[in-house]
Scaffold this motif. Sequence first.
Motif, PDB file in Angstrom:
ATOM      1  N   SER A   1       0.830  -1.202   0.000  1.00 45.02           N
ATOM      2  CA  SER A   1       0.000   0.000   0.000  1.00 45.02           C
ATOM      3  C   SER A   1       0.869   1.259   0.000  1.00 45.02           C
ATOM      4  CB  SER A   1      -0.898   0.026   1.239  1.00 45.02           C
ATOM      5  OG  SER A   1      -1.788  -1.070   1.257  1.00 45.02           O
TER       6      SER A   1
ATOM      7  N   ARG B   1       0.101   5.795   0.155  1.00 48.54           N
ATOM      8  CA  ARG B   1      -0.855   6.894   0.226  1.00 48.54           C
ATOM      9  C   ARG B   1      -0.234   8.143  -0.375  1.00 48.54           C
ATOM     10  NH1 ARG B   1      -2.969  10.486   5.272  1.00 48.54           N
ATOM     11  NH2 ARG B   1      -5.168  10.698   4.694  1.00 48.54           N
TER      12      ARG B   1
ATOM     13  N   TYR C   1     -14.025   6.369 -10.317  1.00 46.65           N
ATOM     14  CA  TYR C   1     -12.798   5.580 -10.381  1.00 46.65           C
ATOM     15  C   TYR C   1     -12.660   4.900 -11.737  1.00 46.65           C
ATOM     16  CZ  TYR C   1     -12.655   5.935  -5.275  1.00 46.65           C
ATOM     17  OH  TYR C   1     -12.593   6.399  -3.980  1.00 46.65           O
TER      18      TYR C   1
ATOM     19  N   VAL D   1      -8.881   0.277 -10.974  1.00 49.46           N
ATOM     20  CA  VAL D   1      -8.497   0.532  -9.582  1.00 49.46           C
ATOM     21  C   VAL D   1      -9.674   0.405  -8.616  1.00 49.46           C
ATOM     22  CG1 VAL D   1      -6.670   2.068 -10.393  1.00 49.46           C
ATOM     23  CG2 VAL D   1      -8.841   3.044  -9.571  1.00 49.46           C
TER      24      VAL D   1
ATOM     25  N   PHE E   1      -8.279   1.303  -4.735  1.00 51.56           N
ATOM     26  CA  PHE E   1      -7.866   2.686  -4.458  1.00 51.56           C
ATOM     27  C   PHE E   1      -9.048   3.465  -3.888  1.00 51.56           C
ATOM     28  CE2 PHE E   1      -4.334   3.138  -7.944  1.00 51.56           C
ATOM     29  CZ  PHE E   1      -3.742   1.980  -7.472  1.00 51.56           C
TER      30      PHE E   1
ATOM     31  N   LEU F   1      -4.900   9.845  -2.082  1.00 45.02           N
ATOM     32  CA  LEU F   1      -5.197   8.627  -2.830  1.00 45.02           C
ATOM     33  C   LEU F   1      -4.588   7.470  -2.058  1.00 45.02           C
ATOM     34  CD1 LEU F   1      -6.500   7.510  -5.450  1.00 45.02           C
ATOM     35  CD2 LEU F   1      -4.193   7.480  -6.424  1.00 45.02           C
TER      36      LEU F   1
ATOM     37  N   MET G   1      -3.839   3.747  -1.894  1.00 43.16           N
ATOM     38  CA  MET G   1      -3.687   2.681  -2.877  1.00 43.16           C
ATOM     39  C   MET G   1      -3.328   1.387  -2.154  1.00 43.16           C
ATOM     40  SD  MET G   1      -1.593   4.741  -5.857  1.00 43.16           S
ATOM     41  CE  MET G   1      -0.136   4.971  -4.853  1.00 43.16           C
TER      42      MET G   1
ATOM     43  N   ASP H   1       0.386  -0.967 -11.808  1.00 40.15           N
ATOM     44  CA  ASP H   1       0.086   0.363 -11.255  1.00 40.15           C
ATOM     45  C   ASP H   1       1.305   1.281 -11.301  1.00 40.15           C
ATOM     46  OD1 ASP H   1      -1.807  -1.358  -8.756  1.00 40.15           O
ATOM     47  OD2 ASP H   1      -2.607  -0.243 -10.479  1.00 40.15           O
TER      48      ASP H   1
END
Length: 121
Positions: free
Chosen positions: A17, A19, A58, A62, A66, A79, A81, A88
Amino acid sequence: QVQLVESGGGLVQPGGSLRLSCAASGNIFSVVEFGWYRQAPGMQRELVATVHTSGTNYAESVKGRFTISRDNAKNTVYLQMNSLKPGDTAVYYCNAHASTIQAPGRYLELWGQGTLVTVSS
């Protein structure tokens, strides 16, 4: 002068992950819409997600992974993720449609400088 400043990109393993954050600075009066776009090497820039006063949108690729959100008090968009995939990998750009204190009824389209997200083991 108004600008968008992004942060939060980096290298992450598949399944991980990240951000991203993007703050609008300067004489901002209001931001109608924030968005995140991305551009992979050799590819065109594509929409990832947008957040408007009326809701969020979106890209199919994603959805469910996301999440876009905004802090109106800070004129900032995020965002989140999750479950990242090698596909990605791209430079992620923040976008905003905003007006200034000097011209509150006139909306400008702003772009950030981009932040690189690399998903690799």
